[in-house]
Design a protein around this motif. Structure first.
Motif, PDB file in Angstrom:
ATOM      1  N   ALA A  76       0.847  -1.188   0.000  1.00 42.50           N
ATOM      2  CA  ALA A  76       0.000   0.000   0.000  1.00 42.50           C
ATOM      3  C   ALA A  76       0.886   1.242   0.000  1.00 42.50           C
ATOM      4  O   ALA A  76       1.799   1.357   0.825  1.00 42.50           O
ATOM      5  CB  ALA A  76      -0.921   0.003   1.211  1.00 42.50           C
ATOM      6  N   GLU A  77       0.606   2.157  -0.916  1.00 40.67           N
ATOM      7  CA  GLU A  77       1.450   3.344  -1.092  1.00 40.67           C
ATOM      8  C   GLU A  77       1.224   4.430  -0.051  1.00 40.67           C
ATOM      9  O   GLU A  77       2.052   5.322   0.072  1.00 40.67           O
ATOM     10  CB  GLU A  77       1.230   3.934  -2.486  1.00 40.67           C
ATOM     11  CG  GLU A  77       1.700   3.044  -3.596  1.00 40.67           C
ATOM     12  CD  GLU A  77       1.435   3.627  -4.972  1.00 40.67           C
ATOM     13  OE1 GLU A  77       0.825   4.709  -5.069  1.00 40.67           O
ATOM     14  OE2 GLU A  77       1.827   2.970  -5.953  1.00 40.67           O
ATOM     15  N   GLY A  78       0.131   4.409   0.688  1.00 40.48           N
ATOM     16  CA  GLY A  78      -0.150   5.496   1.615  1.00 40.48           C
ATOM     17  C   GLY A  78      -0.254   5.079   3.067  1.00 40.48           C
ATOM     18  O   GLY A  78      -0.646   5.876   3.908  1.00 40.48           O
ATOM     19  N   ASN A  79       0.074   3.845   3.379  1.00 40.98           N
ATOM     20  CA  ASN A  79       0.065   3.382   4.769  1.00 40.98           C
ATOM     21  C   ASN A  79       1.402   3.717   5.423  1.00 40.98           C
ATOM     22  O   ASN A  79       2.388   4.008   4.733  1.00 40.98           O
ATOM     23  CB  ASN A  79      -0.174   1.872   4.820  1.00 40.98           C
ATOM     24  CG  ASN A  79      -1.638   1.508   4.794  1.00 40.98           C
ATOM     25  OD1 ASN A  79      -2.498   2.367   4.624  1.00 40.98           O
ATOM     26  ND2 ASN A  79      -1.930   0.230   4.961  1.00 40.98           N
ATOM     27  N   PRO A  80       1.466   3.636   6.751  1.00 38.79           N
ATOM     28  CA  PRO A  80       2.744   3.903   7.412  1.00 38.79           C
ATOM     29  C   PRO A  80       3.871   2.967   6.959  1.00 38.79           C
ATOM     30  O   PRO A  80       5.019   3.364   6.907  1.00 38.79           O
ATOM     31  CB  PRO A  80       2.430   3.699   8.895  1.00 38.79           C
ATOM     32  CG  PRO A  80       0.976   4.025   8.995  1.00 38.79           C
ATOM     33  CD  PRO A  80       0.378   3.500   7.703  1.00 38.79           C
ATOM     34  N   ARG A  81       3.529   1.727   6.607  1.00 40.17           N
ATOM     35  CA  ARG A  81       4.528   0.770   6.101  1.00 40.17           C
ATOM     36  C   ARG A  81       4.070   0.272   4.740  1.00 40.17           C
ATOM     37  O   ARG A  81       2.893  -0.014   4.549  1.00 40.17           O
ATOM     38  CB  ARG A  81       4.673  -0.400   7.058  1.00 40.17           C
ATOM     39  CG  ARG A  81       5.226   0.044   8.388  1.00 40.17           C
ATOM     40  CD  ARG A  81       5.460  -1.108   9.281  1.00 40.17           C
ATOM     41  NE  ARG A  81       5.921  -0.604  10.574  1.00 40.17           N
ATOM     42  CZ  ARG A  81       6.209  -1.357  11.571  1.00 40.17           C
ATOM     43  NH1 ARG A  81       6.074  -2.659  11.483  1.00 40.17           N
ATOM     44  NH2 ARG A  81       6.625  -0.837  12.704  1.00 40.17           N
ATOM     45  N   PRO A  82       4.988   0.113   3.794  1.00 39.51           N
ATOM     46  CA  PRO A  82       4.585  -0.273   2.439  1.00 39.51           C
ATOM     47  C   PRO A  82       4.078  -1.710   2.312  1.00 39.51           C
ATOM     48  O   PRO A  82       3.232  -1.994   1.480  1.00 39.51           O
ATOM     49  CB  PRO A  82       5.849  -0.072   1.606  1.00 39.51           C
ATOM     50  CG  PRO A  82       6.969  -0.118   2.576  1.00 39.51           C
ATOM     51  CD  PRO A  82       6.419   0.388   3.881  1.00 39.51           C
ATOM     52  N   VAL A  83       4.563  -2.629   3.142  1.00 39.99           N
ATOM     53  CA  VAL A  83       4.140  -4.026   3.057  1.00 39.99           C
ATOM     54  C   VAL A  83       2.964  -4.228   4.014  1.00 39.99           C
ATOM     55  O   VAL A  83       3.096  -4.066   5.219  1.00 39.99           O
ATOM     56  CB  VAL A  83       5.282  -4.999   3.415  1.00 39.99           C
ATOM     57  CG1 VAL A  83       4.801  -6.449   3.301  1.00 39.99           C
ATOM     58  CG2 VAL A  83       6.489  -4.766   2.525  1.00 39.99           C
ATOM     59  N   VAL A  84       1.810  -4.558   3.448  1.00 32.73           N
ATOM     60  CA  VAL A  84       0.619  -4.800   4.265  1.00 32.73           C
ATOM     61  C   VAL A  84       0.649  -6.227   4.800  1.00 32.73           C
ATOM     62  O   VAL A  84       0.405  -6.468   5.971  1.00 32.73           O
ATOM     63  CB  VAL A  84      -0.671  -4.550   3.457  1.00 32.73           C
ATOM     64  CG1 VAL A  84      -1.902  -4.916   4.260  1.00 32.73           C
ATOM     65  CG2 VAL A  84      -0.735  -3.100   3.009  1.00 32.73           C
ATOM     66  N   LEU A  85       0.937  -7.178   3.913  1.00 30.38           N
ATOM     67  CA  LEU A  85       1.035  -8.566   4.345  1.00 30.38           C
ATOM     68  C   LEU A  85       1.727  -9.406   3.289  1.00 30.38           C
ATOM     69  O   LEU A  85       1.754  -9.058   2.116  1.00 30.38           O
ATOM     70  CB  LEU A  85      -0.347  -9.134   4.682  1.00 30.38           C
ATOM     71  CG  LEU A  85      -1.157  -9.865   3.639  1.00 30.38           C
ATOM     72  CD1 LEU A  85      -1.281 -11.309   4.128  1.00 30.38           C
ATOM     73  CD2 LEU A  85      -2.571  -9.305   3.558  1.00 30.38           C
ATOM     74  N   SER A  86       2.310 -10.518   3.751  1.00 27.91           N
ATOM     75  CA  SER A  86       2.948 -11.498   2.873  1.00 27.91           C
ATOM     76  C   SER A  86       2.437 -12.877   3.266  1.00 27.91           C
ATOM     77  O   SER A  86       2.380 -13.205   4.448  1.00 27.91           O
ATOM     78  CB  SER A  86       4.467 -11.456   3.027  1.00 27.91           C
ATOM     79  OG  SER A  86       4.986 -10.251   2.521  1.00 27.91           O
ATOM     80  N   VAL A  87       2.056 -13.662   2.247  1.00 30.09           N
ATOM     81  CA  VAL A  87       1.543 -15.008   2.472  1.00 30.09           C
ATOM     82  C   VAL A  87       2.404 -15.978   1.680  1.00 30.09           C
ATOM     83  O   VAL A  87       2.570 -15.820   0.474  1.00 30.09           O
ATOM     84  CB  VAL A  87       0.067 -15.112   2.008  1.00 30.09           C
ATOM     85  CG1 VAL A  87      -0.447 -16.531   2.142  1.00 30.09           C
ATOM     86  CG2 VAL A  87      -0.804 -14.145   2.784  1.00 30.09           C
TER      87      VAL A  87
END
Length: 135
Positions: A76-87
């Motif tokens: 996500a480009e506008g969240n505090p961290r770019p990686v939301v989740l990895s599966v």
């Protein structure tokens, strides 16, 4: 700083940028070029509540020992961290598909990238307009 502490404020972490997302993608895909196709990313065009945004990812793959999805990453480009989740996924999963709810801080692009067993990477991107941020 004392005035800030006196009113009980907390520092807000800066939002990720498209460049941060690009760097995270390079790291998690081992610099593989992201190809179009194979990945279907389902998100609402407008999310009234950014704290609970439904997301579904599907990746076309035979899911055999030699040809399967090994990981799916959400950015996500506008969240505090770019990686939301990895599966991480293996051939025994049968299909490369999952649904989850994510948090989005603001209107932004969300990107799904699938890394295949042979190292290829496929992706899809969608813009989501958030009316009330969730982060």
């Amino acid at each position: 700083l004392l005035a800030f502490a006196a009113v009980g404020g907390t520092a807000r972490q800066a939002d990720a940028t498209p460049a941060d997302v690009a760097d995270a993608i390079k790291k998690l895909t081992n610099n593989a070029a992201i190809k179009a196709g194979k990945v279907t990313l389902e998100l609402p065009e407008i999310a009234e509540n950014g704290a609970t945004v439904p997301l579904t990812v599907k990746v076309e793959s035979p899911m055999t020992d030699k040809d399967h999805v090994s990981a799916i990453h959400i950015f996500a480009e506008g969240n505090p961290r770019p990686v939301v989740l990895s599966v991480k996924i293996g051939a025994r999963a049968g299909k490369a598909e999952f649904a989850v709810r994510i948090r989005l801080a603001q209107s932004q692009n969300v990107q799904a990238v699938a890394v295949m067993a042979d190292g290829q990477a496929f992706g899809a991107k969608k813009e989501v307009k958030v009316t009330a941020g969730g982060c």
